[in-house]
Structure formats: C-alpha cells, structure tokens
Design a protein around this motif. Structure first.
Motif, PDB file in Angstrom:
ATOM      1  N   GLU A  82       0.793  -1.235   0.000  1.00 41.10           N
ATOM      2  CA  GLU A  82       0.000   0.000   0.000  1.00 41.10           C
ATOM      3  C   GLU A  82       0.820   1.277   0.000  1.00 41.10           C
ATOM      4  N   THR A  83       2.102   1.222   0.414  1.00 44.47           N
ATOM      5  CA  THR A  83       2.911   2.443   0.425  1.00 44.47           C
ATOM      6  C   THR A  83       4.019   2.424  -0.617  1.00 44.47           C
TER       7      THR A  83
ATOM      8  N   ALA B 245       2.112   0.834  -5.297  1.00 44.97           N
ATOM      9  CA  ALA B 245       0.685   1.140  -5.403  1.00 44.97           C
ATOM     10  C   ALA B 245       0.441   2.567  -5.864  1.00 44.97           C
TER      11      ALA B 245
ATOM     12  N   ASP C 249      -8.121   1.250  -4.090  1.00 41.75           N
ATOM     13  CA  ASP C 249      -8.338   0.983  -2.672  1.00 41.75           C
ATOM     14  C   ASP C 249      -8.283   2.285  -1.863  1.00 41.75           C
TER      15      ASP C 249
ATOM     16  N   ILE D 145      -4.905   3.170  -0.416  1.00 38.69           N
ATOM     17  CA  ILE D 145      -3.971   3.705  -1.398  1.00 38.69           C
ATOM     18  C   ILE D 145      -4.289   5.168  -1.685  1.00 38.69           C
TER      19      ILE D 145
ATOM     20  N   CYS E 148      -4.891  -3.029  -1.891  1.00 37.61           N
ATOM     21  CA  CYS E 148      -3.842  -3.397  -0.944  1.00 37.61           C
ATOM     22  C   CYS E 148      -3.723  -4.915  -0.881  1.00 37.61           C
TER      23      CYS E 148
ATOM     24  N   ARG F 115      -3.625  -8.227   0.569  1.00 37.60           N
ATOM     25  CA  ARG F 115      -4.056  -8.853   1.819  1.00 37.60           C
ATOM     26  C   ARG F 115      -4.039 -10.374   1.676  1.00 37.60           C
TER      27      ARG F 115
END
Length: 360
Positions: free
Chosen positions: A187-188, A191, A212, A215, A256, A258
């Motif tokens: 996510e960081t 993305a 997302d 994001i 993200c 998962r």
C-alpha cells in the motif's frame, strides 16, 4: 576509526533485513525485518543487544521485526513510517532528507525512490557506511537522492542481475489490460505510482477503475509532503485521481495486498507485480494468476552506478541469491569490490559530508 558490520539477516537470499553496525562503542541496528511468509519465524533478534534502531521504510521485511525488540531501545524512523510500528511503540523522527546524531554517530538520510516515507541511511563512520534499504532510480513518484561517499555499500540487490528498464515492464503489463484485472500491491510502495498509470490507461482504453481507499489515503499523504519529496509535475494528476470516484463494478482494481487468492476474485484475474510467496509461485505455475514485474528495486546496472558514485571499496548485494550463476554475475559486475561475508570491517578517516543532490 574501526567499524564492524554484521549482517544478521538479508544476505544470500530474499529475507528479512537486519544489520548491525558497531562503531565508536555503539551498536546500531539498521532495519528490523519480519518474516516474508506467515509460517516462517525470525531468529536474528534472539539475544540481540543494540543501542538504537534505524528503520528505512515500512514494508514487512524491514519493519515487522520491531515487535521482537525491547521497547526501551531508541527507534528512529520517518513520521510516515512510524504509522506501521506496533501500537504505542516509542520512536524518534528521522528526517526524510537531512542529518541527525544518533548515539554520537552522524546519520544522513535521503529519499530512496521506493516507498512513501522511505529513506536510505548513511553513517559517518570508518570512511562511510551506506545502506540503501530498498531503493529504486525509476520511480515515477519517489525521487532518489545522491548519497555522500562511503567505502562500504550495503545495497538492495533484490532483482539479482536482472536489468530490464521500467518502460519494458510497463509495456508488458499493458498487454494484460484486455480483461478484468485485480492488482494486489504493497500500500505504500508501487501502489501509488501504479494508481496514476492505471488511471491514465483506463481513460485511454475507456475502462472502469477502482483504487483501494488506503492507497488513496497514501496518495493524499504524499501530496501533503513538501513538493521536493516527490517527482515534479504530477500534483495535478494526483489531485485528479483523488477526486475520481471508484467505479462499481470496475474493470481494473488496484488493491492493498491482503494475501488474496484467485478464489476471492472470481470476476477478475489476479496480476502480481512483485515478490511471490511460495503459494503464489504455485498459483503461477498452475496458470491461476499472472505475474509481471514493476520495477521498485535497483536493477543491476543501477546498483553498479550507485556503488561507483559512492566510491565504495566493499559492496554487499543484499536480499538476493549469492550462489552459482548469480554469484558469477556479481563478480563480473563488481569485481574486487564484491563482498559476500556476513561480517566485515573498515578502518579509515571520518567522512566529510557533502550536500545532497539528485542522482536519478
């Protein structure tokens, strides 16, 4: 001045990052990586005695081992990376780009081109020790800053001798966009730049897109930073994406990661763009998912260029296989500078820091 380095984890394979630098009577831990796979455990933290911890960025293989450390050990990271620390874990701020003193050692940080809030670390001891963390020259969003000189370079070599440019990767991914796709991503990291690219592709191809919310929040956090901490000329595109409504149902989904499985997304084909766990390698072999790299690490020629710029006499390729063909390739690329020892040392004068510039 004597400097001793022990690579507790991250040498000889893709694995958790944990490196101890001992100088001036102090021991600093560079990164505190956790296991890449849910069924793995880490052992590098057992009976560990350090004076402080420096975290380069917030991906699990660099930060998830913090939970194994005593809470009274001072920990340094950037404010955005601190959001990924265990709840209520005390921390001290690292600058996104700048210098501070940690346990009497001058530490310089700079943008590493890999993730939101991520930095490289330079320690002004023994001729200079440079640790890239995860780094990349090719990010569309994250700049990479020129580091000071360093005789020892601990460099992100996650891609081994691979050397395809980002344009090749982007073109290859674009060839999958004829079908409904779901992209699970950190996510960081990638993305954020993939979000901008997918928005452009969706508009050109008249496809629907969903990003997302996490994001989106991270893109907003990037936009809130000083402008010098992102590549120029993209603020309008970021704002436009943040104002864009998610489609329902979407053709393209950026989400993200998962630990998603194909069964969870029956209406979309999963396309991965980074590291694959053993389970995902099995899914790829069974044609249940697809994979195409999006560059977020140093490729081989960029690693060599960075070693050259640093003036390093000892270069350690981290987070990569160091056997057989890969080891031969690194010998060819780095020559006598190549170091594959778990422990190394340097004896030299204190480095003089130069002002940071843009290397890539």
């Amino acid at each position: 001045m004597s400097v001793n380095i022990e690579i507790l984890s991250g040498l000889g394979a893709k694995g958790p990052a944990a490196i101890v630098v001992e100088a001036q009577g102090k021991r600093l831990l560079l990164d505190a990586g956790g296991a890449l796979h849910s069924d793995d455990t880490i052992t590098w933290a057992n009976n560990l005695d350090v004076d402080a911890v420096l975290i380069s960025h917030d991906h699990i293989d660099h930060i998830a081992g913090v939970a194994e450390l005593a809470e009274n050990v001072p920990l340094y990271c950037t404010p955005l990376v601190a959001k990924a620390l265990p709840h209520n874990r005390p921390w001290h701020p690292l600058p996104e780009r700048g210098t501070l003193e940690v346990e009497g050692i001058i530490v310089t940080t700079g943008q590493a081109g890999h993730s939101l809030g991520g930095v490289w670390l330079h320690l002004a001891v023994g001729g200079g020790v440079y640790y890239s963390g995860d780094a990349c020259f090719e990010s569309r969003l994250f700049p990479f800053d020129t580091p000071p000189k360093a005789v020892i370079a601990l460099l992100d070599a996650s891609y081994g001798s691979y050397d395809q440019p980002q344009a090749h990767c982007v073109q290859a991914i674009s060839e999958y966009l004829y079908q409904p796709l779901a992209f699970p991503v950190p996510e960081t990291g990638r993305a954020l730049e993939m979000a901008l690219w997918l928005a452009e592709e969706a508009d050109q191809r008249q496809l629907t897109l969903s990003i997302d919310p996490v994001i989106r929040d991270n893109l907003a956090a990037l936009l809130a930073l000083p402008a010098t901490l992102r590549r120029p000329g993209l603020d309008h595109s970021i704002r436009s994406l943040l104002a864009r409504q998610n489609a329902c149902p979407p053709t393209l989904m950026l989400m993200c990661d998962r630990s998603d499985t194909p069964e969870q997304w029956p209406d979309h084909h999963l396309l991965h763009t980074g590291y694959l766990t053993p389970d995902r390698r099995a899914e790829l072999a069974a044609d249940q998912i697809s994979w195409q790299r999006w560059n977020v690490h140093l490729r081989a020629s960029h690693l060599v260029a960075l070693a050259d710029q640093l003036g390093a006499t000892q270069v350690v390729p981290l987070f990569t296989q160091l056997a057989n063909n890969e080891l031969n390739a690194w010998h060819g690329l780095l020559g006598e500078r190549l170091c594959t020892a778990q422990r190394l040392s340097a004896h030299s004068r204190l480095v003089t820091l130069s002002s940071l510039g843009s290397f890539a």
